[in-house]
Write an enzyme that holds these catalytic residues in place. Sequence first.
Site, PDB file in Angstrom:
ATOM      1  CB  CYS A  54      -0.836   0.012   1.159  1.00 41.58           C
ATOM      2  SG  CYS A  54      -2.207  -1.128   0.999  1.00 41.58           S
TER       3      CYS A  54
ATOM      4  CB  CYS B 128      11.388   1.096   2.570  1.00 46.34           C
ATOM      5  SG  CYS B 128      10.506   0.162   3.957  1.00 46.34           S
TER       6      CYS B 128
END
Length: 352
Positions: free
Chosen positions: A188, A317
């Site tokens: 997502c 990330c």
Amino acid sequence: MNEDFQRYNCQIALPGFGEEAQQLLQQARVLIVGAGGLGCPAAQYLTSTGIGILGIADFDQVSVSNLHRQVLYTPADEGKNKAEIACTRLQAQNPGIKLIPYTAKITSDNVMDVISNYDIVLDGTDNFETRYLLNDACVLAGKPLVYGAIYQFEGQVAVWNLSNPKGANSPNYRDLFPEVDATQIPNCTEGGVIPTLAGIIGCMQANEVIKYITKTGELLAGKVLIFDAQSMQSRIFKIGPVTKTHIRRLKTTINIPTINADELKKRILLDDTVELIDVRTLQEREAYDIGGTHIPLDEVEEYLAYFTSPNTKVLYCSSGKRSDEAVKLILKMIPEADVFSLEGGLEEYKVD
């Protein structure tokens, strides 16, 4: 009717429901694993329906990026444990039920003990390792599992591992996806998700739990419902009446080495051998980065030789989920690699 039941008058009045079904709900024990986009709405409606005991398992902390879809939390909750905050909010909503938070990460070491106390499990997880672990544990323990997943504008719902009168079980997650390479599946954070979809799918999962407990309606066993939030259309496809997958043991959960933002900043100041590896997409890196080498998650396997050098490498990330997957892949191929995942990702890394 006693005073407790006045709260539930509207559902007791449903045809075929009545006080007997409400008593079944109040005697039921339901576990939600993952108090995120799916777990929040599912927990809200199971709470309001009057589930007797509701367990909520999540070791993660609230971050600002969660707030657009994880509706139990506020900005003031940032950094706090999701399971504890969720239970506190839900207890205020319905003081008549019992809420139990589980703040430890669900792993192969504890999953069987945790699920043993519950009648049915709702999967609100957002990573494949835990999803497979829950699936396999529920098969071994003989527990039904309500599955939900969302990505961009599409959601899925199913009920796994439901036993029938002949002693056979309905399909489980591995019948649909025998194995998934998580590094090749966008999440997502990369692809996005419309927040209302989380509410829709989470409520559908809660609905399947209620149907199972009260023995009403037709469950999504042996089939998967797919919902498109853009067209508002849904379709159901059948997998088959019984499982074809034989699960005999749990896979051991890999312990992923992590480093938090403060520790990383100290090491960067004191030790120039620490190397940063950005595993996000090029578009994300161009928008913002903290330096280091760029190796997107789906290309990590091509650069395995790079991780054999003695220098410590910290992969990062946006949230820590993709870097966890990358570290897991590296350690699977190079067990001695000196690699860490940045805990919480860039969301937790605040530049001074």
